[in-house]
Scaffold this active site. Structure first.
Site, PDB file in Angstrom:
ATOM      1  CB  VAL A 137      33.202   8.958  93.726  1.00 56.41           C
ATOM      2  CG1 VAL A 137      32.238   9.658  94.699  1.00 56.41           C
ATOM      3  CG2 VAL A 137      34.405   8.382  94.440  1.00 56.41           C
ATOM      4  CE1 TYR A 138      28.526   9.886  96.446  1.00 59.75           C
ATOM      5  CE2 TYR A 138      26.333   9.862  95.525  1.00 59.75           C
ATOM      6  CZ  TYR A 138      27.303  10.499  96.248  1.00 59.75           C
ATOM      7  OH  TYR A 138      27.055  11.742  96.763  1.00 59.75           O
ATOM      8  CB  SER A 139      29.386   3.086  96.992  1.00 64.29           C
ATOM      9  OG  SER A 139      28.943   1.821  96.490  1.00 64.29           O
TER      10      SER A 139
END
Length: 316
Positions: A50-52
């Site tokens: 999920v970054y970023s």
């Protein structure tokens, strides 16, 4: 070096946070930080699918892509302990078997590798039976795509459920826990998680080790925080007499060791029961020396006691 829980993962006692890669640091800046981290003895990098995604224009996976490009161009995959996570990036949200399998394949592709050293369930998913999640993670281990498993943002009770299910299935238990823990956020770990961690021999890799920058000494007043609107929201709870009291004690101890406040805050965290390697991020290479210094800094019993006392209100 230190071992992560009961695993054979041998890591530098500081994990470089990859949340800045593709967010506050572009690809060249991120790779420069990674180069400097390795040059300083580091080998443990923490990322997540999920970054970023929160940065306008991003789609998620930016951190993993940059990390993967760096390992490919440096030819150093075997020398780096890569940790990443699954459950928060669409379409592989939650911890169903499909999300775990699909998320892992997507991460492996972005990382440009055929295995992940430490793969975390990024957050608990009460909607999915633990039995399904345990089996799906084990399938990755059996396939050689993941070496070891970890849990992040789990309660003590849910950790116990996971361990019991792993034992019931006769599969590998998680070896690591990634909780929110630092000098000014102590209660959750120390009151509810630490006993479980020690019982199961989990290696703790805390995030927010510097409390969103508060424990670097960057914010010395409410006015300081107000002038940094981009990040000050994360430190609002610490802008109190008690919070600034912790900074004052950190100042005193840092002066004694001729290091920065951040180095002392991370060294204290590293001294806590179960903690293997705090996570800390560096936007630019100039921020790295303070982080690296914490990995070999040993505080005295008296200094730890002073910090414990100064931050006692945050442990209640």
């Amino acid at each position: 070096m230190a071992h992560v829980g009961t695993s054979a993962l041998d890591v530098f006692p500081l994990s470089l946070g990859g949340n800045t890669f593709g967010w506050t640091s572009d690809a060249p800046e991120s790779m420069a930080v990674l180069d400097a981290f390795v040059a300083g003895g580091g080998n443990f990098v923490d990322s997540a699918d999920v970054y970023s995604v929160w940065k306008p224009g991003n789609v998620g996976g930016e951190s993993e892509r940059i990390l993967g490009d760096w390992m490919r161009t440096r030819g150093n995959r075997a020398d780096v302990v890569v940790a990443t996570k699954v459950s928060k990036l669409s379409p592989f949200t939650g911890l169903s078997a499909a999300s775990i399998s699909g998320g892992a394949e997507a991460s492996l592709k972005r990382l440009g590798t055929d295995y992940i050293d430490l793969y975390y369930a990024h957050a608990d998913d009460p909607a999915t039976p633990i039995a399904e999640s345990v089996a799906a993670f084990n399938d990755l281990v059996v396939a050689g795509k993941v070496r070891h498993l970890g849990l992040s943002n789990y309660s003590g009770a849910r950790i116990r459920e996971w361990m019991a299910e792993a034992d019931a299935q006769g599969v590998a238990r998680p070896v690591a826990l990634q909780p929110h823990y630092n000098l000014v956020f102590r209660h959750e770990y120390e009151s509810a998680l630490m006993v479980t961690v020690l019982e199961f021999g989990l290696g703790v890799v805390p995030y927010y080790g510097l409390a969103s920058g508060f424990l670097t000494g960057k914010y010395r007043s409410v006015t300081d925080a107000a002038s940094d609107a981009a990040r000050s929201g994360g430190v609002a709870d610490y802008l109190t007499p008690e919070g600034f009291g912790v900074i004052a004690v950190l100042d005193e101890i840092a002066a004694t060791h001729n290091v920065t406040v951040a180095s002392i805050a991370l060294a204290w965290l590293r001294s806590r029961p179960g903690v293997v390697a705090p996570i800390a991020s560096a936007r630019v290479i100039e921020q790295l020396p303070a982080l690296l210094a914490s990995a070999t800094l040993e505080l005295t019993v008296a200094e730890i006691a002073l910090l414990d006392a100064a931050s006692a209100t945050f442990s209640e």
